[in-house]
Motif scaffolding. Structure first.
Motif: not given
Length: 250
Positions: A10-12, A87-91, A188-197
């Motif tokens: 869906s993203r990233g 690939n799916a994952g969650t922080i 480290v990638m510029d993704t929504e996961m990084q925004q969450t972090i």
């Protein structure tokens, strides 16, 4: 025909991988909680076969149903290669031990570790008689190799996924199987996961300023760059059961 089964599209990184695999000779089977309509539109415009399955892979009962549906879509007689990209994952949850809810902890373990294990297991079972190439890629993290305060569950599940991949690869070598399985750490990638972090509270994640610095200093790779490096690497000869870090591939 090359078939690619990809989770978290869906993203990233998952979205970027699909975009680059939308070429003649490929059929893509995408899995995410919500449909990526942009990818569907792009596939139609390029006339590349794509099957999109929506569902939450943290539901282990749904995983088996999804797998059954997926393999009904594969024409084994016309396939040359089948690749599974977990690939799916969650922080989440980003919390010190003792501060997160049991529900959040369970969801993390199911998405990051249990679902890939189940998908790999079903993939191996259902492709056992297939004579073409079979590849499994489990997306890992540098957090698998070092403790990070606030990330206990994420670190643990990624370390577990790496060990699962190593064991899986060893079994394939011992049985003289043609299947190859690797873990890939994308950095480290510029993704929504990084925004969450970066949006974490310092009380929950003591290194939040360090990750804000990665973004401010332009140190984050784009998902498109990472996807390109991974896909080019998969065209080379690689060792079964190994964990490959993106830093070693560039």
């Amino acid at each position: 025909m090359n078939y690619y089964i990809i989770t978290g599209t869906s993203r990233g990184l998952g979205e970027a991988i699909v975009q680059q695999l939308l070429v003649e000779g490929n059929t893509l089977i995408c899995i995410s909680r919500t449909e990526n309509k942009q990818l569907v539109t792009l596939a139609v415009s390029k006339q590349i076969p794509m099957i999109y399955k929506t569902g939450d892979i943290s539901n282990e009962n749904l995983v088996e149903k999804l797998v059954t549906e997926i393999f009904e879509e594969i024409n084994f007689s016309g396939a040359e290669k089948i690749t599974l990209l977990n690939n799916a994952g969650t922080i989440d949850p980003i919390k010190p031990v003792g501060k997160a809810t049991n529900q959040d902890l369970i969801a993390n373990v199911k998405v990051n570790l249990l679902a890939p294990i189940l998908l790999c297991t079903e993939f191996i079972k259902r492709t056992e008689a297939f004579q073409g190439d079979r590849v499994i890629v489990n997306v890992s993290s540098g957090a698998a190799n070092r403790p990070i305060s606030g990330w206990s569950t994420y670190c643990s599940t990624k370390a577990g996924l790496d060990m699962f991949t190593k064991t899986l690869g060893l079994e394939q070598v011992e049985s003289n199987s043609t299947l190859k399985a690797i873990s890939f750490s994308p950095g480290v990638m510029d993704t929504e996961m990084q925004q969450t972090i970066r949006g974490s509270e310092r009380a929950d994640f003591s290194s939040v300023d360090q990750f804000k610095g990665y973004h401010e200093k332009g140190m984050l790779r784009t998902p498109e760059t990472v996807a390109s490096i991974l896909l080019k690497f998969l065209e080379t000869s690689f060792e079964n059961g190994q964990v490959y870090d993106i830093k070693d591939l560039i």
